[in-house]
Design a protein around this motif. Structure first.
Motif, PDB file in Angstrom:
ATOM      1  N   SER A  65      21.570  30.901  39.077  1.00  0.00           N
ATOM      2  CA  SER A  65      22.222  31.966  39.452  1.00  0.00           C
ATOM      3  C   SER A  65      21.706  33.258  38.863  1.00  0.00           C
ATOM      4  CB  SER A  65      23.816  31.854  39.609  1.00  0.00           C
ATOM      5  OG  SER A  65      24.315  32.101  38.324  1.00  0.00           O
ATOM      6  N   SER A  66      22.091  34.398  39.489  1.00  0.00           N
ATOM      7  CA  SER A  66      21.686  35.687  38.732  1.00  0.00           C
ATOM      8  C   SER A  66      22.936  36.282  38.942  1.00  0.00           C
ATOM      9  CB  SER A  66      20.390  36.468  39.355  1.00  0.00           C
ATOM     10  OG  SER A  66      20.711  36.854  40.562  1.00  0.00           O
ATOM     11  N   THR A  67      23.267  37.101  37.561  1.00  0.00           N
ATOM     12  CA  THR A  67      24.375  37.766  37.687  1.00  0.00           C
ATOM     13  C   THR A  67      23.925  39.400  37.219  1.00  0.00           C
ATOM     14  OG1 THR A  67      25.690  36.137  36.895  1.00  0.00           O
ATOM     15  CG2 THR A  67      26.504  38.209  36.396  1.00  0.00           C
ATOM     16  N   ALA A  68      24.392  40.426  37.902  1.00  0.00           N
ATOM     17  CA  ALA A  68      23.799  41.690  37.715  1.00  0.00           C
ATOM     18  C   ALA A  68      24.841  42.869  37.864  1.00  0.00           C
ATOM     19  CB  ALA A  68      22.819  41.985  39.006  1.00  0.00           C
ATOM     20  N   ILE A  69      24.479  43.824  37.015  1.00  0.00           N
ATOM     21  CA  ILE A  69      25.420  45.175  37.281  1.00  0.00           C
ATOM     22  C   ILE A  69      24.580  45.962  37.983  1.00  0.00           C
ATOM     23  CG2 ILE A  69      26.446  46.895  36.003  1.00  0.00           C
ATOM     24  CD1 ILE A  69      27.519  45.119  34.005  1.00  0.00           C
ATOM     25  N   HIS A  70      24.665  46.421  39.028  1.00  0.00           N
ATOM     26  CA  HIS A  70      24.033  47.544  39.882  1.00  0.00           C
ATOM     27  C   HIS A  70      24.539  48.859  39.528  1.00  0.00           C
ATOM     28  CE1 HIS A  70      21.797  44.346  41.828  1.00  0.00           C
ATOM     29  NE2 HIS A  70      22.997  43.703  42.224  1.00  0.00           N
ATOM     30  N   VAL A  71      23.812  49.935  39.179  1.00  0.00           N
ATOM     31  CA  VAL A  71      24.296  51.204  38.868  1.00  0.00           C
ATOM     32  C   VAL A  71      23.605  52.129  39.940  1.00  0.00           C
ATOM     33  CG1 VAL A  71      24.633  52.935  37.290  1.00  0.00           C
ATOM     34  CG2 VAL A  71      24.547  50.692  36.448  1.00  0.00           C
ATOM     35  N   GLU A  72      24.443  52.923  40.650  1.00  0.00           N
ATOM     36  CA  GLU A  72      23.841  53.727  41.507  1.00  0.00           C
ATOM     37  C   GLU A  72      23.339  55.098  40.682  1.00  0.00           C
ATOM     38  OE1 GLU A  72      25.176  55.951  45.627  1.00  0.00           O
ATOM     39  OE2 GLU A  72      26.599  54.808  44.674  1.00  0.00           O
ATOM     40  N   ALA A  73      22.276  54.764  40.357  1.00  0.00           N
ATOM     41  CA  ALA A  73      21.637  55.859  39.357  1.00  0.00           C
ATOM     42  C   ALA A  73      20.389  55.681  39.246  1.00  0.00           C
ATOM     43  CB  ALA A  73      22.422  56.059  38.036  1.00  0.00           C
ATOM     44  N   GLY A  74      19.284  56.443  39.801  1.00  0.00           N
ATOM     45  CA  GLY A  74      17.992  56.060  39.492  1.00  0.00           C
ATOM     46  C   GLY A  74      17.219  57.571  39.473  1.00  0.00           C
ATOM     47  N   THR A  75      15.808  57.573  39.902  1.00  0.00           N
ATOM     48  CA  THR A  75      14.933  58.719  40.093  1.00  0.00           C
ATOM     49  C   THR A  75      15.627  59.849  40.524  1.00  0.00           C
ATOM     50  OG1 THR A  75      12.919  57.160  40.004  1.00  0.00           O
ATOM     51  CG2 THR A  75      12.751  59.478  40.464  1.00  0.00           C
ATOM     52  N   ARG A  76      16.496  59.695  41.645  1.00  0.00           N
ATOM     53  CA  ARG A  76      17.009  60.744  42.457  1.00  0.00           C
ATOM     54  C   ARG A  76      18.047  61.430  41.781  1.00  0.00           C
ATOM     55  NH1 ARG A  76      19.763  60.414  48.595  1.00  0.00           N
ATOM     56  NH2 ARG A  76      19.915  62.452  48.727  1.00  0.00           N
ATOM     57  N   THR A 130      19.550  36.105  34.525  1.00  0.00           N
ATOM     58  CA  THR A 130      19.198  34.658  35.610  1.00  0.00           C
ATOM     59  C   THR A 130      19.321  33.710  34.501  1.00  0.00           C
ATOM     60  OG1 THR A 130      18.108  36.169  36.950  1.00  0.00           O
ATOM     61  CG2 THR A 130      17.865  33.723  37.120  1.00  0.00           C
ATOM     62  N   GLY A 131      19.927  32.338  35.222  1.00  0.00           N
ATOM     63  CA  GLY A 131      20.006  31.264  34.472  1.00  0.00           C
ATOM     64  C   GLY A 131      21.003  30.154  35.208  1.00  0.00           C
ATOM     65  N   PHE A 132      21.360  29.278  34.500  1.00  0.00           N
ATOM     66  CA  PHE A 132      22.295  28.210  35.102  1.00  0.00           C
ATOM     67  C   PHE A 132      23.560  28.826  35.580  1.00  0.00           C
ATOM     68  CE2 PHE A 132      19.350  25.634  32.018  1.00  0.00           C
ATOM     69  CZ  PHE A 132      19.005  25.083  33.194  1.00  0.00           C
ATOM     70  N   SER A 133      23.717  28.324  36.910  1.00  0.00           N
ATOM     71  CA  SER A 133      25.066  29.056  37.388  1.00  0.00           C
ATOM     72  C   SER A 133      26.429  28.612  36.630  1.00  0.00           C
ATOM     73  CB  SER A 133      25.309  28.586  38.851  1.00  0.00           C
ATOM     74  OG  SER A 133      25.184  27.034  39.002  1.00  0.00           O
ATOM     75  N   LYS A 134      26.279  27.471  35.882  1.00  0.00           N
ATOM     76  CA  LYS A 134      27.553  27.049  35.286  1.00  0.00           C
ATOM     77  C   LYS A 134      27.656  28.232  34.222  1.00  0.00           C
ATOM     78  CE  LYS A 134      25.054  23.988  32.299  1.00  0.00           C
ATOM     79  NZ  LYS A 134      25.258  24.692  30.914  1.00  0.00           N
ATOM     80  N   ASP A 135      26.889  28.703  33.753  1.00  0.00           N
ATOM     81  CA  ASP A 135      26.935  30.011  32.713  1.00  0.00           C
ATOM     82  C   ASP A 135      27.321  31.394  33.205  1.00  0.00           C
ATOM     83  OD1 ASP A 135      26.822  27.882  30.958  1.00  0.00           O
ATOM     84  OD2 ASP A 135      24.341  28.126  30.974  1.00  0.00           O
ATOM     85  N   ALA A 136      27.559  31.350  34.557  1.00  0.00           N
ATOM     86  CA  ALA A 136      27.381  32.644  34.908  1.00  0.00           C
ATOM     87  C   ALA A 136      28.584  33.885  34.480  1.00  0.00           C
ATOM     88  CB  ALA A 136      27.795  32.683  36.549  1.00  0.00           C
ATOM     89  N   LEU A 137      29.525  33.311  33.967  1.00  0.00           N
ATOM     90  CA  LEU A 137      30.683  34.086  33.196  1.00  0.00           C
ATOM     91  C   LEU A 137      30.169  34.593  32.045  1.00  0.00           C
ATOM     92  CD1 LEU A 137      34.166  32.432  34.228  1.00  0.00           C
ATOM     93  CD2 LEU A 137      32.790  34.107  35.430  1.00  0.00           C
ATOM     94  N   GLN A 138      29.205  33.793  31.211  1.00  0.00           N
ATOM     95  CA  GLN A 138      28.827  34.212  29.936  1.00  0.00           C
ATOM     96  C   GLN A 138      27.580  35.395  30.198  1.00  0.00           C
ATOM     97  OE1 GLN A 138      28.418  29.782  28.534  1.00  0.00           O
ATOM     98  NE2 GLN A 138      28.239  31.213  26.690  1.00  0.00           N
ATOM     99  N   HIS A 139      26.899  34.955  31.552  1.00  0.00           N
ATOM    100  CA  HIS A 139      25.918  36.036  31.820  1.00  0.00           C
ATOM    101  C   HIS A 139      26.469  37.450  32.148  1.00  0.00           C
ATOM    102  CE1 HIS A 139      23.508  32.443  33.602  1.00  0.00           C
ATOM    103  NE2 HIS A 139      23.369  32.631  32.216  1.00  0.00           N
ATOM    104  N   ALA A 140      27.586  37.311  32.774  1.00  0.00           N
ATOM    105  CA  ALA A 140      28.368  38.475  33.046  1.00  0.00           C
ATOM    106  C   ALA A 140      28.745  39.411  31.700  1.00  0.00           C
ATOM    107  CB  ALA A 140      29.563  38.404  33.858  1.00  0.00           C
ATOM    108  N   GLU A 141      29.109  38.484  30.686  1.00  0.00           N
ATOM    109  CA  GLU A 141      29.710  39.154  29.387  1.00  0.00           C
ATOM    110  C   GLU A 141      28.202  39.826  28.879  1.00  0.00           C
ATOM    111  OE1 GLU A 141      31.394  37.870  24.962  1.00  0.00           O
ATOM    112  OE2 GLU A 141      31.406  36.360  26.889  1.00  0.00           O
TER     113      GLU A 141
END
Length: 478
Positions: A65-76, A130-141
């Motif tokens: 799984s992949s855990t992401a924080i998307h921020v609505e901020a970029g070149t614009r 991105t890593g093993f889905s069982k660790d998704a909450l640790q990825h979020a941290e």
């Protein structure tokens, strides 16, 4: 009519850069920008925290799984002085936080069998573990720590600045990318959307830690953030609890009067960078498109599929069903490759094509492409649309198996779309419901008799004249 403007691009020797603008700026009504939902609302398939930060997940049977924080901020969101700061932030992400040194973070990721990647677009920045889905909450941290607590060490900034400058110099040989950067510079002239993602050389050299911290302070706000997990069997409630624990204290208050950029305008304009030493010319032609949430998005994607991406090296299809493919792969023509694009943003878009041709055939190539586009607006046949639907559905299904593609789609759906993840079934249903007449109507609105932006790089003397291009797109009216 000639119109001058400044663009931060490489000029070499006697190479010439010519600008020409149409007689007016073309401005379409921008669709309303999707703002963050209020704290009392729970989006279908997503949660909204008390500070307006949103949480969503897409589950399947994968062990990855992949855990992401998307921020609505970029070149614009950058100014002309800070252009490139989003890219610099992305390069510095994971180089150390206030609670974890760079080596410690690398060791933590290594033990989890995970990796950290950061992607920047013109309107978003995505921090992805991105890593093993069982660790998704640790990825979020981990990803929350990177977004909230990165220290941006001065030595790291200096190293990444040098690396970016090296990349900018190396990309001078990437003619397709340079041509598209030219196209954006004129299509959205005078707006932040015209700036390249990496920034100019002078900007990168001048960016300092204070610029980074100020950009984060002004743009990294909870209503413009999403925590998402794609893949595995992550429980949405647990992911929301993790978001509350790690991101619940992110501010929702904007210091500016509005937290969103001003609506972006489109300008019909042309730029040519002439270099007769190059063997082939690269030409990008872009029309004023629609926003991501517009009902015209799917029809424009179908129009791009009808044209298709073709290259002389493909071979074997010169007698195929696709006329553009037959012309490209015919060894007697000077068109070497063609690739359509359909880019959609919060309140604007760019639809068009990038093609490569030799100097002797630029005029005929431009004429043929304009005639092809006009024919899709007036004389589209059922079989072409049917093939385009099959091709687009195949790509949509392939994206369901790509974690980066799913993450990007989820971010766009929530930031710029209906405010919730849109299922594949919904998209396919909308796609299948479109008729030839409906797609043609969209083509007439956005392509036929419409002014466009164009960029050309290489031996550009024979580029099809702008006014003649307009005539070819218009055709006869009765």
């Amino acid at each position: 009519m000639l119109k001058s403007c400044s663009v931060n691009f490489f000029k070499n020797g006697t190479n010439k850069i010519l600008f020409r603008a149409a007689s007016k700026d073309v401005v379409k009504s921008a669709e309303s920008h999707m703002k963050a939902q209020t704290a009392s609302q729970t989006l279908p398939g997503a949660y909204t925290l008390g500070n307006d930060l949103r949480v969503a997940c897409f589950t399947n049977d994968s062990e990855i799984s992949s855990t992401a924080i998307h921020v609505e901020a970029g070149t614009r969101n950058e100014t002309s002085e800070t252009n490139g700061v989003s890219n610099l932030i992305a390069r510095l992400a994971g180089k150390g936080t206030s609670s974890s040194k760079f080596e410690d973070m690398q060791m933590k990721l290594s033990k989890l069998g995970a990796s950290l990647d950061v992607n920047v677009t013109r309107e978003t920045t995505s921090f992805v573990v991105t890593g093993f889905s069982k660790d998704a909450l640790q990825h979020a941290e981990i990803v929350s720590d990177v977004v909230k607590n990165s220290v941006f060490d001065e030595n790291a900034i200096m190293k990444e600045r040098d690396a970016i400058l090296t990349d900018i110099e190396r990309n001078l040989d990437n003619l397709p990318q340079i041509t598209m950067d030219y196209l954006y510079s004129v299509a959205f002239e005078g707006t932040p959307m015209s700036n390249p993602l990496t920034g100019s050389t002078s900007n990168v050299e001048s960016l300092a830690r204070k610029d980074i911290m100020q950009f984060i302070k002004h743009n990294y706000k909870a209503p413009r953030m999403i925590l998402t997990t794609v893949g595995g069997q992550v429980d949405l409630d647990k992911l929301a609890d993790a978001a509350e624990k790690n991101l619940g204290d992110v501010s929702a208050d904007f210091e500016h009067a509005t937290g969103y950029p001003q609506p972006c305008r489109f300008t019909a304009m042309e730029v040519q960078h002439r270099d007769d030493d190059l063997p082939l010319a690269h030409v990008a032609m872009g029309f004023n498109g629609c926003s991501y949430n517009s009902p015209d998005r799917i029809p424009l994607m179908l129009l791009a599929e009808i044209m298709g991406a073709h290259d002389k090296s493909h071979g074997g299809l010169a007698q195929g069903l696709n006329k553009m493919g037959a012309v490209t792969q015919n060894p007697e023509t000077g068109l070497y490759s063609i690739r359509p694009f359909a880019h959609f943003y919060s309140d604007c878009g760019l639809f068009g094509t990038h093609y490569v041709a030799d100097a002797d055939n630029l005029y005929d190539t431009g004429l043929y492409i304009c005639h092809f586009l006009r024919d899709q607006c007036l004389n589209m046949i059922d079989s072409s649309l049917a093939r385009a639907k099959r091709s687009l559905k195949r790509k949509l299904i392939e994206d369901m198996y790509s974690l980066p593609a799913l993450q990007g789609k989820m971010a766009q759906d929530i930031f710029f779309g209906p405010g919730r993840p849109v299922s594949l079934e919904e998209t396919v249903s909308e796609l299948e419901s479109l008729s030839v007449d409906q797609v043609q109507d969209v083509g007439v609105e956005y392509i036929r008799d419409q002014e466009f932006a164009r960029a050309a790089y290489g031996p550009t003397e024979g580029v099809f004249d702008y006014n003649q291009s307009m005539d070819a797109l218009r055709g006869l009216r009765w």
